[in-house]
Scaffold this active site. Structure first.
Site, PDB file in Angstrom:
ATOM      1  N   LEU A 195     -50.333  -9.702 -14.629  1.00 29.80           N
ATOM      2  CA  LEU A 195     -51.618  -9.236 -14.150  1.00 29.80           C
ATOM      3  C   LEU A 195     -51.654  -7.545 -14.182  1.00 29.80           C
ATOM      4  O   LEU A 195     -52.781  -6.895 -13.988  1.00 29.80           O
ATOM      5  CB  LEU A 195     -52.201  -9.586 -12.641  1.00 29.80           C
ATOM      6  CG  LEU A 195     -52.566 -11.336 -12.840  1.00 29.80           C
ATOM      7  CD1 LEU A 195     -51.465 -11.854 -12.096  1.00 29.80           C
ATOM      8  CD2 LEU A 195     -53.902 -11.568 -12.120  1.00 29.80           C
TER       9      LEU A 195
ATOM     10  N   ALA B  94     -52.101  -4.001 -14.671  1.00 33.03           N
ATOM     11  CA  ALA B  94     -52.724  -3.293 -15.491  1.00 33.03           C
ATOM     12  C   ALA B  94     -53.502  -2.067 -14.904  1.00 33.03           C
ATOM     13  O   ALA B  94     -53.886  -2.096 -13.783  1.00 33.03           O
ATOM     14  CB  ALA B  94     -53.774  -4.067 -16.259  1.00 33.03           C
TER      15      ALA B  94
ATOM     16  N   THR C 287     -58.957 -10.053 -20.738  1.00 31.62           N
ATOM     17  CA  THR C 287     -60.156  -9.954 -20.409  1.00 31.62           C
ATOM     18  C   THR C 287     -61.128 -10.411 -21.627  1.00 31.62           C
ATOM     19  O   THR C 287     -60.682 -10.363 -22.913  1.00 31.62           O
ATOM     20  CB  THR C 287     -60.773  -8.320 -20.040  1.00 31.62           C
ATOM     21  OG1 THR C 287     -61.949  -8.308 -20.062  1.00 31.62           O
ATOM     22  CG2 THR C 287     -59.900  -7.401 -20.816  1.00 31.62           C
ATOM     23  N   ASP C 288     -62.378 -10.709 -21.265  1.00 31.12           N
ATOM     24  CA  ASP C 288     -63.160 -11.016 -22.495  1.00 31.12           C
ATOM     25  C   ASP C 288     -63.703  -9.645 -22.806  1.00 31.12           C
ATOM     26  O   ASP C 288     -64.250  -9.870 -24.054  1.00 31.12           O
ATOM     27  CB  ASP C 288     -64.438 -11.579 -21.971  1.00 31.12           C
ATOM     28  CG  ASP C 288     -65.505 -10.983 -20.977  1.00 31.12           C
ATOM     29  OD1 ASP C 288     -64.819 -10.124 -20.416  1.00 31.12           O
ATOM     30  OD2 ASP C 288     -66.456 -11.604 -20.497  1.00 31.12           O
ATOM     31  N   GLU C 289     -63.320  -8.408 -22.507  1.00 33.99           N
ATOM     32  CA  GLU C 289     -63.815  -7.329 -23.139  1.00 33.99           C
ATOM     33  C   GLU C 289     -62.965  -7.067 -24.423  1.00 33.99           C
ATOM     34  O   GLU C 289     -63.518  -6.204 -25.224  1.00 33.99           O
ATOM     35  CB  GLU C 289     -63.485  -6.134 -22.005  1.00 33.99           C
ATOM     36  CG  GLU C 289     -64.474  -6.485 -20.892  1.00 33.99           C
ATOM     37  CD  GLU C 289     -64.571  -5.218 -20.059  1.00 33.99           C
ATOM     38  OE1 GLU C 289     -64.404  -4.139 -20.359  1.00 33.99           O
ATOM     39  OE2 GLU C 289     -64.788  -5.490 -18.767  1.00 33.99           O
TER      40      GLU C 289
HETATM   41  P1  NAD Z   1     -56.520  -4.079 -10.113  1.00 29.41           P
HETATM   42  O1  NAD Z   1     -56.712  -2.688 -10.557  1.00 29.41           O
HETATM   43  O2  NAD Z   1     -57.440  -4.482  -8.933  1.00 29.41           O
HETATM   44  O3  NAD Z   1     -55.064  -4.208  -9.802  1.00 29.41           O
HETATM   45  C1  NAD Z   1     -54.121  -4.032 -10.773  1.00 29.41           C
HETATM   46  C2  NAD Z   1     -52.757  -4.025 -10.020  1.00 29.41           C
HETATM   47  O4  NAD Z   1     -51.432  -3.462 -10.948  1.00 29.41           O
HETATM   48  C3  NAD Z   1     -52.546  -3.002  -8.728  1.00 29.41           C
HETATM   49  O5  NAD Z   1     -51.963  -3.644  -7.648  1.00 29.41           O
HETATM   50  C4  NAD Z   1     -51.665  -1.707  -9.332  1.00 29.41           C
HETATM   51  O6  NAD Z   1     -51.015  -1.215  -8.396  1.00 29.41           O
HETATM   52  C5  NAD Z   1     -50.785  -2.794 -10.574  1.00 29.41           C
HETATM   53  N1  NAD Z   1     -50.283  -1.877 -11.555  1.00 29.41           N
HETATM   54  C6  NAD Z   1     -50.792  -0.790 -12.236  1.00 29.41           C
HETATM   55  N2  NAD Z   1     -50.182   0.009 -12.800  1.00 29.41           N
HETATM   56  C7  NAD Z   1     -48.924  -0.550 -12.811  1.00 29.41           C
HETATM   57  C8  NAD Z   1     -47.498  -0.457 -13.436  1.00 29.41           C
HETATM   58  N3  NAD Z   1     -47.360   0.493 -14.090  1.00 29.41           N
HETATM   59  N4  NAD Z   1     -46.578  -1.010 -12.540  1.00 29.41           N
HETATM   60  C9  NAD Z   1     -46.687  -2.119 -11.822  1.00 29.41           C
HETATM   61  N5  NAD Z   1     -47.954  -2.528 -11.392  1.00 29.41           N
HETATM   62  C10 NAD Z   1     -48.945  -1.865 -11.896  1.00 29.41           C
HETATM   63  O7  NAD Z   1     -56.962  -5.152 -11.276  1.00 29.41           O
HETATM   64  P2  NAD Z   1     -57.652  -6.649 -11.437  1.00 29.41           P
HETATM   65  O8  NAD Z   1     -59.049  -6.463 -11.066  1.00 29.41           O
HETATM   66  O9  NAD Z   1     -56.825  -7.272 -10.200  1.00 29.41           O
HETATM   67  O10 NAD Z   1     -57.117  -7.296 -12.484  1.00 29.41           O
HETATM   68  C11 NAD Z   1     -55.875  -7.839 -12.775  1.00 29.41           C
HETATM   69  C12 NAD Z   1     -55.584  -8.314 -14.196  1.00 29.41           C
HETATM   70  O11 NAD Z   1     -56.860  -9.178 -14.820  1.00 29.41           O
HETATM   71  C13 NAD Z   1     -55.749  -7.014 -15.214  1.00 29.41           C
HETATM   72  O12 NAD Z   1     -54.601  -7.223 -16.159  1.00 29.41           O
HETATM   73  C14 NAD Z   1     -57.134  -6.981 -15.840  1.00 29.41           C
HETATM   74  O13 NAD Z   1     -57.186  -6.614 -17.149  1.00 29.41           O
HETATM   75  C15 NAD Z   1     -57.314  -8.475 -15.717  1.00 29.41           C
HETATM   76  N6  NAD Z   1     -58.879  -8.658 -15.743  1.00 29.41           N
HETATM   77  C16 NAD Z   1     -59.718  -8.221 -14.769  1.00 29.41           C
HETATM   78  C17 NAD Z   1     -60.855  -8.689 -14.506  1.00 29.41           C
HETATM   79  C18 NAD Z   1     -61.812  -7.904 -13.520  1.00 29.41           C
HETATM   80  O14 NAD Z   1     -63.084  -8.385 -13.303  1.00 29.41           O
HETATM   81  N7  NAD Z   1     -61.318  -7.487 -12.107  1.00 29.41           N
HETATM   82  C19 NAD Z   1     -61.562  -9.472 -15.558  1.00 29.41           C
HETATM   83  C20 NAD Z   1     -60.933  -9.762 -16.537  1.00 29.41           C
HETATM   84  C21 NAD Z   1     -59.573  -9.294 -16.749  1.00 29.41           C
HETATM   85  P1  TYD Z   2     -67.687  -2.875 -13.869  1.00 31.84           P
HETATM   86  O1  TYD Z   2     -67.573  -3.408 -12.445  1.00 31.84           O
HETATM   87  O2  TYD Z   2     -67.026  -1.478 -13.857  1.00 31.84           O
HETATM   88  O3  TYD Z   2     -66.958  -3.774 -14.656  1.00 31.84           O
HETATM   89  P2  TYD Z   2     -67.028  -3.683 -16.346  1.00 31.84           P
HETATM   90  O4  TYD Z   2     -67.246  -2.589 -16.918  1.00 31.84           O
HETATM   91  O5  TYD Z   2     -65.611  -4.000 -16.703  1.00 31.84           O
HETATM   92  O6  TYD Z   2     -67.757  -4.947 -16.960  1.00 31.84           O
HETATM   93  O7  TYD Z   2     -69.083  -2.692 -14.239  1.00 31.84           O
HETATM   94  C1  TYD Z   2     -70.055  -3.881 -14.506  1.00 31.84           C
HETATM   95  C2  TYD Z   2     -71.299  -3.339 -15.028  1.00 31.84           C
HETATM   96  O8  TYD Z   2     -71.800  -2.778 -14.068  1.00 31.84           O
HETATM   97  C3  TYD Z   2     -71.205  -2.723 -16.523  1.00 31.84           C
HETATM   98  O9  TYD Z   2     -72.073  -2.989 -17.157  1.00 31.84           O
HETATM   99  C4  TYD Z   2     -71.215  -1.019 -15.543  1.00 31.84           C
HETATM  100  C5  TYD Z   2     -72.190  -1.167 -14.674  1.00 31.84           C
HETATM  101  N1  TYD Z   2     -71.854  -0.355 -13.391  1.00 31.84           N
HETATM  102  C6  TYD Z   2     -73.043   0.564 -12.851  1.00 31.84           C
HETATM  103  O10 TYD Z   2     -74.194   0.175 -13.462  1.00 31.84           O
HETATM  104  N2  TYD Z   2     -73.018   1.254 -12.064  1.00 31.84           N
HETATM  105  C7  TYD Z   2     -71.546   1.547 -11.497  1.00 31.84           C
HETATM  106  O11 TYD Z   2     -71.495   2.487 -10.616  1.00 31.84           O
HETATM  107  C8  TYD Z   2     -70.750   0.833 -12.001  1.00 31.84           C
HETATM  108  C9  TYD Z   2     -69.202   1.047 -11.461  1.00 31.84           C
HETATM  109  C10 TYD Z   2     -70.919  -0.139 -12.998  1.00 31.84           C
END
Ligand code: NAD
Ligand code: TYD
Length: 350
Positions: free
Chosen positions: A82, A84, A130-132
């Site tokens: 995870l 990233a 991610t779906d992105e």
């Molecule tokens: P986050 O940013 O909250 O956490 C990321 C973690 O990775 C942190 O603890 C950070 O310290 C660690 N990290 C970053 N760089 C690192 C490195 N070089 N070496 C070791 N550790 C490192 O992210 P999240 O929201 O928990 O997302 C986790 C994963 O899920 C990511 O791969 C992200 O792409 C994927 N993802 C997240 C979402 C979302 O909505 N949050 C959606 C789809 C996919």
């Molecule tokens: P975000 O939580 O950054 O997730 P992602 O860009 O990965 O989808 O943003 C979710 C949606 O909300 C996205 O369309 C951007 C929008 N957004 C705002 O309108 N205002 C904000 O301050 C932020 C952080 C996001």
């Protein structure tokens, strides 16, 4: 004892995953491999830090020697990846770390797996993505596992690259891999740079609620524990070499998400709804802002029987209650670095 490295276990999804798995699987050792960037919060792991089947290892995945050393020390059977850089706006402002961590970091982890795992061993590299990577949908349609990759931001392009590298290691070297690509997560322990926690904390402090563009962009919202259950199901029962899309079946326009936050906050705190909604402020749009994401989750539901348990309404109320009850966690993330990011991102937009 089975050993699983969870990378990024101090971040939002990783810490929720470890809080779920460590008590659930007492016969498995979980090694949290994280280098503690701004997005990490060890406070998120307080409930499990003393558990006998949990260890924390500060390692930077973009340092190949450090990754190899951690693999030598633990000899993991499985990696759930995870770690990233995860925030789109930061990837636009400063893409460098996204390329290093998301692309090179994934590559170094795969190299360590290739070096340590025997052919035909009972190992697994599970890549959380991610779906992105699929880019933007128009008004209609859903992302399936067959949708063509078409990423828009430096973040999603780097995640797309990492997905391709993971798949290439399966095809070329026979490394046992699985991928899951999910929609926007929300829930406890999310760093308040992302839409939902940012809006909750700003609303509580009476600060503006900054909506990019017209607020009509659509995201599909997945409660983080539903996602954690899905990951574990895919790790245990998914087919090797396959991708599974995971979605919350909760498409919402951003403006409707923010209005829902105002409504639930008003109910939970007694603050007047009109005052909370009065904080909504439209600001400059994100460059390359994807219009809509939505997931067809029929593969994971058909093959593995997974369905999200939370509706957006039930998940949002749980999330808001968590932020209202966890002030100590919130104070830990409001560092100088956090304040600098808020000033930089929103100062430039107004
Ligand atoms: P986050 O940013 O909250 O956490 C990321 C973690 O990775 C942190 O603890 C950070 O310290 C660690 N990290 C970053 N760089 C690192 C490195 N070089 N070496 C070791 N550790 C490192 O992210 P999240 O929201 O928990 O997302 C986790 C994963 O899920 C990511 O791969 C992200 O792409 C994927 N993802 C997240 C979402 C979302 O909505 N949050 C959606 C789809 C996919
Ligand atoms: P975000 O939580 O950054 O997730 P992602 O860009 O990965 O989808 O943003 C979710 C949606 O909300 C996205 O369309 C951007 C929008 N957004 C705002 O309108 N205002 C904000 O301050 C932020 C952080 C996001």
């Amino acid at each position: 004892m089975k050993k699983i490295i969870v990378t990024g276990g101090a971040g939002f999804i990783g810490s929720n995953l470890l809080n779920y798995l460590v008590p659930l699987q007492p016969d498995t050792l979980f090694i949290n491999l994280d280098n503690l960037t701004y997005a990490a919060n060890l406070h998120s792991l307080k409930g499990i830090e003393g558990a006998p089947n949990y260890k924390f290892e500060k390692t930077d995945i973009s340092n190949p020697e450090a990754v190899a050393e951690t693999f030598r020390r633990y000899g993991p059977d499985c990696v759930i990846h995870l770690a990233a850089e995860s925030h789109v706006d930061r990837s636009i402002a400063d893409p460098d770390a996204f390329m290093r961590t998301n692309i090179m970091g994934t590559f170094y982890l795969l190299e360590a797996c290739r070096a340590h795992w025997k052919k035909d061993g009972d190992n697994l590299f599970h890549h959380v993505s991610t779906d992105e990577v699929y880019g933007s949908l128009g008004e209609n349609g859903l992302f399936t596992e067959e949708t063509r990759y078409d990423p828009s931001s430096p973040y999603s392009a780097a995640k797309a690259a990492s997905d391709h590298i993971v798949k290439a290691y399966n095809r070329t070297y026979g490394l046992p891999i699985k991928l899951s690509n999910c929609s926007n997560n929300y829930g406890p322990r999310q760093f308040p740079e992302k839409l939902i926690p940012l809006m909750i904390l700003n609303a509580l402090e009476g600060k503006p609620l900054p909506i990019y563009g017209k607020g009509t962009n659509v995201r599909d919202w997945l409660y983080v524990l539903d996602h954690c259950e899905a990951i574990w199901l895919v790790v245990q029962k998914g087919r090797v070499g396959e991708t599974y899309n995971i979605g919350g079946n909760s498409e919402k326009k951003n403006i409707d998400v923010v209005r829902s936050i105002c409504k639930v906050l008003s109910e939970e705190t007694g603050k007047p709804l009109a005052a909370l909604e009065g904080l909504i402020t439209y600001v400059a749009d994100r460059p390359g802002h994807d219009l809509r994401y939505a997931i067809d989750a029929s593969k994971i539901s058909g093959e593995l029987g997974w369905r999200p348990k939370e509706t957006f309404e039930s998940g949002l109320r749980k999330t808001i209650r968590w932020y209202l009850e966890n002030n100590e966690w919130i104070e830990k993330v409001k560092t100088g670095e956090y304040r600098k990011w808020i000033a930089k991102n929103y100062g430039d937009r107004s």
